[in-house]
Design a protein around this motif. Sequence first.
Motif, PDB file in Angstrom:
ATOM      1  N   ILE A 174       0.841  -1.208   0.000  1.00  0.00           N
ATOM      2  CA  ILE A 174       0.000   0.000   0.000  1.00  0.00           C
ATOM      3  C   ILE A 174       0.870   1.250   0.000  1.00  0.00           C
ATOM      4  O   ILE A 174       0.608   2.210  -0.745  1.00  0.00           O
ATOM      5  CB  ILE A 174      -0.939  -0.028   1.230  1.00  0.00           C
ATOM      6  N   LYS A 175       1.895   1.242   0.850  1.00  0.00           N
ATOM      7  CA  LYS A 175       2.787   2.409   0.915  1.00  0.00           C
ATOM      8  C   LYS A 175       3.453   2.674  -0.432  1.00  0.00           C
ATOM      9  O   LYS A 175       3.534   3.831  -0.895  1.00  0.00           O
ATOM     10  CB  LYS A 175       3.843   2.147   1.999  1.00  0.00           C
ATOM     11  N   LEU A 176       3.924   1.615  -1.079  1.00  0.00           N
ATOM     12  CA  LEU A 176       4.596   1.787  -2.365  1.00  0.00           C
ATOM     13  C   LEU A 176       3.633   2.309  -3.421  1.00  0.00           C
ATOM     14  O   LEU A 176       3.977   3.211  -4.200  1.00  0.00           O
ATOM     15  CB  LEU A 176       5.183   0.443  -2.803  1.00  0.00           C
ATOM     16  N   SER A 177       2.406   1.767  -3.450  1.00  0.00           N
ATOM     17  CA  SER A 177       1.443   2.210  -4.457  1.00  0.00           C
ATOM     18  C   SER A 177       1.043   3.663  -4.227  1.00  0.00           C
ATOM     19  O   SER A 177       0.960   4.471  -5.177  1.00  0.00           O
ATOM     20  CB  SER A 177       0.195   1.313  -4.417  1.00  0.00           C
ATOM     21  N   VAL A 178       0.803   4.042  -2.955  1.00  0.00           N
ATOM     22  CA  VAL A 178       0.406   5.424  -2.660  1.00  0.00           C
ATOM     23  C   VAL A 178       1.563   6.382  -2.978  1.00  0.00           C
ATOM     24  O   VAL A 178       1.364   7.467  -3.554  1.00  0.00           O
ATOM     25  CB  VAL A 178      -0.028   5.551  -1.192  1.00  0.00           C
ATOM     26  N   SER A 179       2.772   5.987  -2.608  1.00  0.00           N
ATOM     27  CA  SER A 179       3.923   6.844  -2.891  1.00  0.00           C
ATOM     28  C   SER A 179       4.115   7.034  -4.392  1.00  0.00           C
ATOM     29  O   SER A 179       4.482   8.135  -4.862  1.00  0.00           O
ATOM     30  CB  SER A 179       5.205   6.246  -2.290  1.00  0.00           C
ATOM     31  N   SER A 180       3.878   5.987  -5.171  1.00  0.00           N
ATOM     32  CA  SER A 180       4.011   6.105  -6.626  1.00  0.00           C
ATOM     33  C   SER A 180       2.986   7.072  -7.177  1.00  0.00           C
ATOM     34  O   SER A 180       3.290   7.906  -8.060  1.00  0.00           O
ATOM     35  CB  SER A 180       3.850   4.735  -7.283  1.00  0.00           C
ATOM     36  N   LEU A 181       1.742   6.987  -6.715  1.00  0.00           N
ATOM     37  CA  LEU A 181       0.694   7.875  -7.220  1.00  0.00           C
ATOM     38  C   LEU A 181       0.938   9.331  -6.826  1.00  0.00           C
ATOM     39  O   LEU A 181       0.486  10.253  -7.513  1.00  0.00           O
ATOM     40  CB  LEU A 181      -0.670   7.420  -6.687  1.00  0.00           C
ATOM     41  N   ARG A 182       1.653   9.543  -5.733  1.00  0.00           N
ATOM     42  CA  ARG A 182       1.900  10.912  -5.270  1.00  0.00           C
ATOM     43  C   ARG A 182       3.146  11.536  -5.918  1.00  0.00           C
ATOM     44  O   ARG A 182       3.468  12.687  -5.637  1.00  0.00           O
ATOM     45  CB  ARG A 182       2.071  10.919  -3.740  1.00  0.00           C
ATOM     46  N   GLN A 183       3.862  10.785  -6.766  1.00  0.00           N
ATOM     47  CA  GLN A 183       5.052  11.357  -7.408  1.00  0.00           C
ATOM     48  C   GLN A 183       4.632  12.476  -8.381  1.00  0.00           C
ATOM     49  O   GLN A 183       3.913  12.223  -9.357  1.00  0.00           O
ATOM     50  CB  GLN A 183       5.805  10.267  -8.176  1.00  0.00           C
ATOM     51  N   PRO A 184       5.057  13.719  -8.140  1.00  0.00           N
ATOM     52  CA  PRO A 184       4.627  14.812  -9.035  1.00  0.00           C
ATOM     53  C   PRO A 184       5.319  14.780 -10.393  1.00  0.00           C
ATOM     54  O   PRO A 184       4.822  15.360 -11.363  1.00  0.00           O
ATOM     55  CB  PRO A 184       4.994  16.076  -8.237  1.00  0.00           C
ATOM     56  N   THR A 185       6.434  14.098 -10.458  1.00  0.00           N
ATOM     57  CA  THR A 185       7.193  14.123 -11.712  1.00  0.00           C
ATOM     58  C   THR A 185       6.871  12.942 -12.622  1.00  0.00           C
ATOM     59  O   THR A 185       7.439  12.839 -13.710  1.00  0.00           O
ATOM     60  CB  THR A 185       8.707  14.112 -11.405  1.00  0.00           C
ATOM     61  N   VAL A 186       6.000  12.053 -12.162  1.00  0.00           N
ATOM     62  CA  VAL A 186       5.679  10.856 -12.947  1.00  0.00           C
ATOM     63  C   VAL A 186       4.222  10.938 -13.369  1.00  0.00           C
ATOM     64  O   VAL A 186       3.335  11.193 -12.553  1.00  0.00           O
ATOM     65  CB  VAL A 186       5.944   9.577 -12.143  1.00  0.00           C
ATOM     66  N   GLU A 187       4.007  10.718 -14.659  1.00  0.00           N
ATOM     67  CA  GLU A 187       2.636  10.682 -15.174  1.00  0.00           C
ATOM     68  C   GLU A 187       2.291   9.237 -15.520  1.00  0.00           C
ATOM     69  O   GLU A 187       2.990   8.592 -16.303  1.00  0.00           O
ATOM     70  CB  GLU A 187       2.514  11.568 -16.415  1.00  0.00           C
ATOM     71  N   PHE A 188       1.221   8.721 -14.911  1.00  0.00           N
ATOM     72  CA  PHE A 188       0.766   7.348 -15.141  1.00  0.00           C
ATOM     73  C   PHE A 188      -0.411   7.346 -16.092  1.00  0.00           C
ATOM     74  O   PHE A 188      -1.229   8.276 -16.099  1.00  0.00           O
ATOM     75  CB  PHE A 188       0.343   6.684 -13.817  1.00  0.00           C
TER      76      PHE A 188
END
Length: 492
Positions: A286-300
């Motif tokens: 969960i922590k890894l997924s939330v941290s990934s979604l909060r990355q401002p420099t990465v567009e998914f």
Amino acid sequence: MSQRTPFFPAREHRLRLAELGILDRRRLWAGFALAVVLPAAVESVAATAGSRDLSLAMLLALAAAVVVALVGGLWPAILAAVLGMLALNWFSTDPVGSFVVARGESVVELVVFLAVACSVALAVGASARRYEQARQAAAEADAMSELAVGILGSAGDTGEFLERVRATLGLRAVTLVARRTDDAGRVASGWDVLASAGEAPPVSHGAADDSVAPDGYYTLLVGGHALDAGERRMLQAFGAYLVAMRQREQLARSRADNRRLEEGNSIRTAILQAVSHDLRTPLAGIKLSVSSLRQPTVEFTREEEAELLGTIEDYTDRLTGLVSNLLDMSRITADTVRPLLRPVAWRDVLPAAALAAGDAVDLIPANEPMVAADPVLLERVVANLVENALRYAPGAAVEVRARSGVPGPDGRPCGEMRVIDHGGGVPPEDLLAIFRPFQRSGDASARGGVGLGLAVAKGFTEAMGGRIEAEATTGGGLTMVVSLPLWEGGRA
């Protein structure tokens, strides 16, 4: 080497002179009556028959003294000997009809007769007293044996024990009191009533007719009459039984408390291990997924965001299940599960999500009788069983069947539900171990869970008055069988 028998009994085993005349009040008075009547009657019969043989008359008088000793003990027998001597003097020695003795030899004969008669009376009285003591001891032993058998065969209830004591001794009431203790366990002033039996039981030493203290802590108060020596001995022995019985109960409670503490320590240790591994994995995901979604420099892309959100949801559901099982197991261990029984249909507690996804197949017959269960607890039981079957038999649908009329352990008809999978199954020697907390088949931690699902299902089922068993599925796999008493007259 054989031990020599002493010529005289030990001092503590000798009969005192006062004890020789104590048999029974009715026997004592009957002995005195015979002592007055029998010697004169024997001599009168001998005189009427015309017999003047002094030896025969002495034997008859001696026999009369022996009979009186057997009936009334020592003192009536001595009276019979004295009256027998006087009757011999009156009826059988010259001059007849008076207490005057003409010959010196007759005086010696009468004195010897009196001495022999008193000696025989003493011996017969002692034998009669010993017989009475032996009979009383045998009665006490029989009563103690019967009470001991009753204690061993009973459930160890103190009130039942006291009622047996009261009935055995013919008392009105018996009360068990114990010295009062303070919070620190020290003995304080006063007494606490622990149990009683009978009518108007005494609650203090002043209100009791007698009392016996088997040890320095417990005391038995009796009402009805004062205890004699034999009753006091028996009550002392009964008190020793009671003290041993209560100590046994205390030891049993201590063992049960120690067992619960040991189980609690084992569960706490296993919970720590589960938290350190099985709960950390979903939290890390969960922590890894939330941290990934909060990355401002990465567009998914939308697909990647959906995959990350799905991961969060999956791990959150897994955490919810793990925490729920941990909480449920703590309730079961603390014995705080209180089911609210009502009529429940098996079909109403099947997991809807598993049925909708086709993971579980409902094969329960229509109009299957309802069982007596708590719907919330039974839903958790079924959900855990289906989840466990899907985890260890992936790719195959789980079958859910039910039937009724199966006799339970107490003979009551039960309803039975079977959760059947066709996976790898469980070795026969492990069928009982799988219901223990934190047990997983082959310790397969990669499949998820902390091994509490089946333990929780077993605890909830037994709390509702049912039972759960595991058996091998024909053709391979595992079948979980849940049995619960039928609800009287209920239909689905």
